[in-house]
Design a protein around this motif. Structure first.
Motif, PDB file in Angstrom:
ATOM      1  N   SER A 184      10.205  -0.840   0.489  1.00  0.00           N
ATOM      2  CA  SER A 184       9.052  -0.370  -0.296  1.00  0.00           C
ATOM      3  C   SER A 184       7.742  -0.894   0.297  1.00  0.00           C
ATOM      4  O   SER A 184       6.713  -0.214   0.251  1.00  0.00           O
ATOM      5  CB  SER A 184       9.202  -0.783  -1.764  1.00  0.00           C
ATOM      6  N   GLU A 199       6.980   1.388   3.117  1.00  0.00           N
ATOM      7  CA  GLU A 199       6.457   2.662   2.588  1.00  0.00           C
ATOM      8  C   GLU A 199       4.996   2.537   2.187  1.00  0.00           C
ATOM      9  O   GLU A 199       4.165   3.413   2.474  1.00  0.00           O
ATOM     10  CB  GLU A 199       7.260   3.072   1.339  1.00  0.00           C
ATOM     11  N   THR A 200       4.681   1.395   1.540  1.00  0.00           N
ATOM     12  CA  THR A 200       3.294   1.173   1.092  1.00  0.00           C
ATOM     13  C   THR A 200       2.344   1.130   2.290  1.00  0.00           C
ATOM     14  O   THR A 200       1.280   1.760   2.281  1.00  0.00           O
ATOM     15  CB  THR A 200       3.202  -0.166   0.321  1.00  0.00           C
ATOM     16  N   LEU A 260      -1.509   6.441   6.286  1.00  0.00           N
ATOM     17  CA  LEU A 260      -1.749   7.880   6.151  1.00  0.00           C
ATOM     18  C   LEU A 260      -3.070   8.154   5.432  1.00  0.00           C
ATOM     19  O   LEU A 260      -3.867   9.023   5.829  1.00  0.00           O
ATOM     20  CB  LEU A 260      -0.604   8.548   5.376  1.00  0.00           C
ATOM     21  N   LEU A 261      -3.303   7.363   4.359  1.00  0.00           N
ATOM     22  CA  LEU A 261      -4.542   7.516   3.589  1.00  0.00           C
ATOM     23  C   LEU A 261      -5.763   7.209   4.471  1.00  0.00           C
ATOM     24  O   LEU A 261      -6.762   7.955   4.460  1.00  0.00           O
ATOM     25  CB  LEU A 261      -4.517   6.561   2.386  1.00  0.00           C
ATOM     26  N   LEU A 288       2.859   2.437   5.205  1.00  0.00           N
ATOM     27  CA  LEU A 288       2.787   3.784   5.778  1.00  0.00           C
ATOM     28  C   LEU A 288       1.818   4.662   4.981  1.00  0.00           C
ATOM     29  O   LEU A 288       0.988   5.401   5.524  1.00  0.00           O
ATOM     30  CB  LEU A 288       4.181   4.402   5.793  1.00  0.00           C
ATOM     31  N   ARG A 289       1.898   4.523   3.615  1.00  0.00           N
ATOM     32  CA  ARG A 289       1.014   5.320   2.763  1.00  0.00           C
ATOM     33  C   ARG A 289      -0.452   4.958   3.028  1.00  0.00           C
ATOM     34  O   ARG A 289      -1.318   5.821   3.119  1.00  0.00           O
ATOM     35  CB  ARG A 289       1.335   5.050   1.282  1.00  0.00           C
ATOM     36  N   PHE A 290      -0.690   3.644   3.131  1.00  0.00           N
ATOM     37  CA  PHE A 290      -2.066   3.196   3.400  1.00  0.00           C
ATOM     38  C   PHE A 290      -2.574   3.737   4.736  1.00  0.00           C
ATOM     39  O   PHE A 290      -3.722   4.171   4.846  1.00  0.00           O
ATOM     40  CB  PHE A 290      -2.139   1.662   3.392  1.00  0.00           C
ATOM     41  N   SER A 322      -6.275  10.004   6.879  1.00  0.00           N
ATOM     42  CA  SER A 322      -6.849  11.175   6.193  1.00  0.00           C
ATOM     43  C   SER A 322      -8.331  10.975   5.950  1.00  0.00           C
ATOM     44  O   SER A 322      -9.148  11.885   6.196  1.00  0.00           O
ATOM     45  CB  SER A 322      -6.167  11.403   4.837  1.00  0.00           C
TER      46      SER A 322
END
Lengths: 289, 192
Positions: B13, B16-17, B23-24, B19-21, B27
């Motif tokens: 997890s 994942e966090t 990606l954000l 990776l999300r950061f 973006s």
């Protein structure tokens, strides 16, 4: 969902009504530089009229429903103007085209100021046509070019401008003199002087005789092939080639139509004359021509 | 054993966090890279360069040498940039650099009139298609026919009063002044 739909309908009607009752501007179909115009408005209440365009920026408080007079002096420049109305009834804006007035001024470019006679396509004149307010006239306008030298027939050409410009490219005449290059539209004309000068000398000849100070070489009157005398100050070169001693060169300026030089009197010397690219006759001193 | 699987889940997890950061962040960076130039253009007082495409293939009566053509295109582009800035900021000093004669006098008069009434004009210039149509035989004047797309905004006290999207046609005469070219005539016309 249904309430949202009603809000949209009400807003549309409101905006539509606003547009319907917005102050209206009616501009003249035709406007000419320097001529006043009347702008009609509709509606009621106070408003501000703006006119922005070439050389102008007008802001005026007006009463809607009145006709607004714009003086000719405020619209002297041709081109597109933005006319905008901002009032309590709403805003409106339109575009106004002001056409140039009648042809009156000419900007004339003429080249060169000095040119030899008998040369093809060496004189050029370009005329730009404007109205009295310095707006370029884009409608075809008749222009007359007139090139004349005293004592010779004038060359006259009538041309029509294209997008405000007409030009003439022509050769120089056969007679030397101060050429008057005139361009005219109606009663207005602009003059330039194109000095047509004699061309290269033609049949350059000289004679020699002995005097106390030496051998005097003197040309016949120096003229070009059209018979025009070469201007005073033109250089004529005399060259004396002396057997076994090399050469003496004397540059003489034409004065009152002839060039004159004093050379050493050496028997057997060969004397020649030249001016520019033209060679004249040869004389042998002490041995005859 | 239980402790081990909890640890694996926790590390997954965390990954994942991150990776999300990432990606954000990517973006946001992409969005900013797209918007910043637009924003800078929208808030810019005047464009750095006015786009001018010059075609001299139909010019008469003499051909336009390549270097002369380049000099004229640059002169004309600068003239528009100076005119747009002068009218947007009411700066008559910018007119001298590019204009002379009638065009100079008209622009100076417009800036003066705007200053007196608290007005200004903003041009959003979408580029010029320019045909060089006439080059005077002695080589001192060139006529240009310009088709330009503009958004013209009239401002009163910095507030937009009116805005128009137009395609306008201009006739310009560019002449040699001392050792450079300057715009002597710039008149908007209904057509060529």
């Amino acid at each position: 969902m249904r309430s949202r739909f009603f809000i949209v309908v009400i807003l549309t009607c409101f905006l539509g009504a606003g547009t319907l009752f917005a102050a209206e501007l009616r501009l003249p179909n035709k406007a000419v530089a320097g001529e006043g115009i009347a702008i009609a408005t509709s509606g009621s209440g106070d408003a501000t009229l703006y006119i922005s365009g070439p050389g102008t920026a007008i802001k005026r408080q007006i009463k809607l429903g009145d006709q607004v007079q714009i003086k000719g002096e405020e619209l002297r420049n041709s081109g597109y103007y933005l006319v905008a109305l901002k009032g309590s009834d709403g805003d409106n804006n339109k575009e106004l085209y002001v056409a140039p007035a009648a042809a009156e001024k000419i900007n004339f470019l003429a080249r060169p100021s000095r040119v030899p006679v008998g040369q093809p396509k060496v004189i050029a004149g370009t005329a730009f046509v404007f109205d009295q307010y310095e707006n370029l006239l884009i409608d075809p306008t008749s222009v007359t070019f007139d090139l004349s030298v005293p004592g010779a027939p004038a060359k006259v050409e009538r041309l029509t401008t294209k997008d405000g410009v007409a030009y003439l490219q022509t050769g120089s005449g056969t007679k030397a003199g101060p050429g008057q290059f005139v361009v005219s539209i109606g009663n207005n004309s602009v003059r330039r002087v194109v000095e047509e000068t004699a061309s290269e000398p033609c049949n350059l000849r000289f004679k020699v005789h002995k005097e106390k100070e030496g051998l005097i070489a003197e040309t016949d009157p120096v003229r070009d092939c059209s018979g025009n005398p070469l201007p005073d100050g033109t250089i004529v070169t005399f060259v004396s080639t002396e057997p076994g001693k090399g050469r003496s060169t004397v540059d003489a300026r034409i004065k009152k139509g002839v060039a004159r030089a004093v050379l050493p009197a050496i028997p057997g010397a060969t004397i020649s004359v030249a001016s520019g690219v033209v060679l004249g006759n040869e004389v042998r001193w002490g041995g005859g021509e | 054993m239980k402790h081990n699987s909890y640890g694996q889940r926790r590390s997954a997890s965390l990954g994942e966090t991150i990776l999300r950061f990432l990606l954000l962040a990517v973006s946001i960076a992409l969005i900013l890279s797209g918007f910043l130039p637009l924003l800078s253009k929208a808030f810019a007082d005047a464009p750095d360069l006015v786009q001018v495409k010059l075609d001299a293939s139909q010019i008469q009566p003499r051909p336009l040498e390549q270097l002369t053509g380049q000099a004229i295109a640059k002169t004309y582009s600068n003239a528009w940039k100076n005119m747009e800035t002068a009218l947007a900021e009411n700066r008559p000093d910018l007119i001298d650099e590019s204009f002379v004669g009638y065009a100079h006098d008209k622009l100076a008069a417009q800036v003066k009139a705007q200053q007196a009434r608290g007005l200004s004009t903003r041009y959003l210039d979408h580029g010029h298609q320019v045909d060089a149509t006439f080059y005077s035989p002695e080589g001192s004047a060139v006529q240009l026919q310009d088709t330009v797309r503009l958004e013209i905004q009239l401002l009163d006290g910095g507030k937009v009063i009116a805005s128009q999207n137009v395609t306008r046609k201009y006739i310009a005469i560019v002449t040699v002044v001392e050792d450079s070219w300057k715009v002597r005539v710039l008149d908007s016309v209904p057509g060529f």
